[in-house]
Design an enzyme around this catalytic site. Structure first.
Site, PDB file in Angstrom:
ATOM      1  N   LYS A  17       0.829  -1.218   0.000  1.00  0.00           N
ATOM      2  CA  LYS A  17       0.000   0.000   0.000  1.00  0.00           C
ATOM      3  C   LYS A  17       0.858   1.260   0.000  1.00  0.00           C
ATOM      4  O   LYS A  17       0.615   2.174  -0.779  1.00  0.00           O
ATOM      5  CB  LYS A  17      -0.903   0.051   1.238  1.00  0.00           C
ATOM      6  CG  LYS A  17      -1.963  -1.019   1.317  1.00  0.00           C
ATOM      7  CD  LYS A  17      -2.938  -0.746   2.451  1.00  0.00           C
ATOM      8  CE  LYS A  17      -2.326  -0.747   3.823  1.00  0.00           C
ATOM      9  NZ  LYS A  17      -1.797  -2.038   4.287  1.00  0.00           N
ATOM     10  N   ARG A  93      -9.441   1.486   8.736  1.00  0.00           N
ATOM     11  CA  ARG A  93      -9.022   0.137   9.117  1.00  0.00           C
ATOM     12  C   ARG A  93     -10.136  -0.586   9.845  1.00  0.00           C
ATOM     13  O   ARG A  93      -9.963  -1.748  10.188  1.00  0.00           O
ATOM     14  CB  ARG A  93      -7.811   0.235  10.042  1.00  0.00           C
ATOM     15  CG  ARG A  93      -6.468  -0.055   9.352  1.00  0.00           C
ATOM     16  CD  ARG A  93      -5.411   0.079  10.410  1.00  0.00           C
ATOM     17  NE  ARG A  93      -4.174  -0.572  10.152  1.00  0.00           N
ATOM     18  CZ  ARG A  93      -3.108  -0.005   9.599  1.00  0.00           C
ATOM     19  NH1 ARG A  93      -3.163   1.213   9.152  1.00  0.00           N
ATOM     20  NH2 ARG A  93      -1.987  -0.679   9.488  1.00  0.00           N
ATOM     21  N   ARG A 130      11.360  -5.621   4.946  1.00  0.00           N
ATOM     22  CA  ARG A 130      11.008  -4.206   4.762  1.00  0.00           C
ATOM     23  C   ARG A 130      11.865  -3.278   5.624  1.00  0.00           C
ATOM     24  O   ARG A 130      12.153  -3.558   6.774  1.00  0.00           O
ATOM     25  CB  ARG A 130       9.535  -4.012   5.133  1.00  0.00           C
ATOM     26  CG  ARG A 130       9.085  -2.569   5.078  1.00  0.00           C
ATOM     27  CD  ARG A 130       7.599  -2.460   5.017  1.00  0.00           C
ATOM     28  NE  ARG A 130       6.955  -2.631   6.311  1.00  0.00           N
ATOM     29  CZ  ARG A 130       5.638  -2.520   6.480  1.00  0.00           C
ATOM     30  NH1 ARG A 130       4.856  -2.263   5.445  1.00  0.00           N
ATOM     31  NH2 ARG A 130       5.105  -2.680   7.662  1.00  0.00           N
ATOM     32  N   ARG A 162      11.419  -1.156  10.886  1.00  0.00           N
ATOM     33  CA  ARG A 162      10.364  -0.579  11.712  1.00  0.00           C
ATOM     34  C   ARG A 162      10.275  -1.308  13.044  1.00  0.00           C
ATOM     35  O   ARG A 162      10.313  -2.523  13.090  1.00  0.00           O
ATOM     36  CB  ARG A 162       9.020  -0.703  10.990  1.00  0.00           C
ATOM     37  CG  ARG A 162       8.559   0.588  10.396  1.00  0.00           C
ATOM     38  CD  ARG A 162       7.354   0.398   9.541  1.00  0.00           C
ATOM     39  NE  ARG A 162       6.171  -0.057  10.257  1.00  0.00           N
ATOM     40  CZ  ARG A 162       4.940  -0.023   9.744  1.00  0.00           C
ATOM     41  NH1 ARG A 162       4.754   0.470   8.538  1.00  0.00           N
ATOM     42  NH2 ARG A 162       3.920  -0.468  10.418  1.00  0.00           N
ATOM     43  N   ARG A 173      -0.843  -7.873  13.901  1.00  0.00           N
ATOM     44  CA  ARG A 173      -1.438  -6.965  12.913  1.00  0.00           C
ATOM     45  C   ARG A 173      -2.197  -7.742  11.851  1.00  0.00           C
ATOM     46  O   ARG A 173      -3.267  -7.319  11.405  1.00  0.00           O
ATOM     47  CB  ARG A 173      -0.347  -6.089  12.285  1.00  0.00           C
ATOM     48  CG  ARG A 173      -0.168  -4.800  13.060  1.00  0.00           C
ATOM     49  CD  ARG A 173       1.240  -4.254  13.044  1.00  0.00           C
ATOM     50  NE  ARG A 173       1.751  -3.995  11.739  1.00  0.00           N
ATOM     51  CZ  ARG A 173       3.054  -4.088  11.425  1.00  0.00           C
ATOM     52  NH1 ARG A 173       3.927  -4.476  12.332  1.00  0.00           N
ATOM     53  NH2 ARG A 173       3.453  -3.806  10.237  1.00  0.00           N
TER      54      ARG A 173
HETATM   55  P1  AMP Z   1       0.943   1.299   9.025  1.00  0.00           P
HETATM   56  O1  AMP Z   1       2.131   2.154   8.769  1.00  0.00           O
HETATM   57  O2  AMP Z   1      -0.244   1.663   8.182  1.00  0.00           O
HETATM   58  O3  AMP Z   1       1.253  -0.175   8.981  1.00  0.00           O
HETATM   59  O4  AMP Z   1       0.482   1.611  10.532  1.00  0.00           O
HETATM   60  C1  AMP Z   1       1.342   1.343  11.621  1.00  0.00           C
HETATM   61  C2  AMP Z   1       0.531   1.259  12.898  1.00  0.00           C
HETATM   62  O5  AMP Z   1      -0.129   2.508  13.133  1.00  0.00           O
HETATM   63  C3  AMP Z   1      -0.583   0.225  12.905  1.00  0.00           C
HETATM   64  O6  AMP Z   1      -0.132  -1.078  13.251  1.00  0.00           O
HETATM   65  C4  AMP Z   1      -1.521   0.807  13.970  1.00  0.00           C
HETATM   66  O7  AMP Z   1      -1.006   0.585  15.257  1.00  0.00           O
HETATM   67  C5  AMP Z   1      -1.413   2.306  13.700  1.00  0.00           C
HETATM   68  N1  AMP Z   1      -2.419   2.761  12.710  1.00  0.00           N
HETATM   69  C6  AMP Z   1      -2.188   3.266  11.476  1.00  0.00           C
HETATM   70  N2  AMP Z   1      -3.337   3.592  10.861  1.00  0.00           N
HETATM   71  C7  AMP Z   1      -4.332   3.262  11.720  1.00  0.00           C
HETATM   72  C8  AMP Z   1      -5.743   3.330  11.663  1.00  0.00           C
HETATM   73  N3  AMP Z   1      -6.379   3.785  10.569  1.00  0.00           N
HETATM   74  N4  AMP Z   1      -6.449   2.916  12.745  1.00  0.00           N
HETATM   75  C9  AMP Z   1      -5.842   2.449  13.836  1.00  0.00           C
HETATM   76  N5  AMP Z   1      -4.509   2.340  13.971  1.00  0.00           N
HETATM   77  C10 AMP Z   1      -3.740   2.745  12.913  1.00  0.00           C
END
Ligand code: AMP
Length: 245
Positions: A17, A93, A130, A162, A173
């Protein structure tokens, strides 16, 4: 003039994404809004929101809906998103977030939600390799690293693994994705705004598929009408731009 769009990109962690949203943002000249990047920015800046977010993120848990929705509401209220639209990455999400997004956009509507489909075995391999720029969020991997050491090609920031890409947090996740995010696929399918695109293959191959799907949807008249004159959400100066979409 390149028409804008209001797009949501869905997909498991590691589906690509982030990489693809950056490409779509450049292709359609629309802002890329990644809630993960915004939250990492809050953590880096040491804000109260960042402190709260870090607790959840380190465990692989989701941030509470109302916290994320209020962060996104502020971002969607800025001029660039009102005039050009956006590509949302990592948001919504949950169904509650999708409902909240609809409320935020009204009277405008989402044009398209795109589900990037990738088998779990492949996302596990991708997540293990990653790497991400701490400063600008550009994504690399051990297979496609920056040109010089682990220094970001885009901004010179440090490229790191990360903190939440640990095996335990990744599995958490992916479980949460099945429970909370996968239901959004049928939710958007029922709304008539969903297309699914395979995320297997090179980044170029996946981008080509995404652009073809978006352009097909637009040609088929699937993009929402321009905002009605005088409605909230678009200023006077925005209207010609939106009408051209
Ligand atoms: P990502 O970079 O999109 O994988 O997001 C990293 C982390 O941020 C996720 O594992 C969640 O803990 C938090 N996060 C990001 N976007 C959301 C969202 N829309 N709702 C809830 N938590 C989020």
């Amino acid at each position: 003039m390149i028409p804008g769009g209001r797009l949501v990109v869905l997909g498991k962690q590691g589906a690509g994404k982030g990489t693809q949203c950056v490409r779509l943002s450049h292709h359609y000249v629309i802002p890329h809004i990644s809630t993960g990047d915004m939250l990492r920015g809050e953590i880096k800046a040491g804000t109260a929101l960042g402190l709260e977010a870090k607790r959840h993120m380190d465990e692989g848990d989701l941030i509470p809906d109302e916290v994320v929705l209020s962060m996104v509401a502020k971002r969607l209220d800025q001029d660039d998103t009102r005039t050009r639209g956006f590509v949302l990455d990592g948001f919504p999400r949950t169904v509650a977030q999708a409902e909240g997004l609809d409320d935020l956009l009204r009277p405008a509507v989402l044009d398209l939600s795109i589900n990037i489909v990738v088998p779990t075995q492949l996302v596990l391999r991708r997540l293990a390799s990653r790497r991400i720029c701490e400063d600008c969020g550009t994504i690399y991997s051990t297979v496609a690293p920056p040109r010089v050491g682990w220094i970001c090609d885009v901004c010179g920031g440090e490229v790191v693994h990360r903190e939440d890409d640990t095996e335990a947090a990744i599995h958490r996740r992916l479980d949460l994705y099945e429970q909370e995010t996968a239901p959004l696929i049928s939710w958007y399918r029922r709304a008539g705004t969903l297309v699914s695109v395979s995320g297997v293959g090179s980044p170029d191959a996946v981008s080509d598929r995404l652009v073809a799907a978006i352009d097909d949807h637009r040609r088929a008249g699937g993009f929402g009408p321009p905002l009605p004159a005088g409605e909230a959400g678009a200023g006077e100066g925005d209207r010609d731009d939106l009408a051209g979409r």
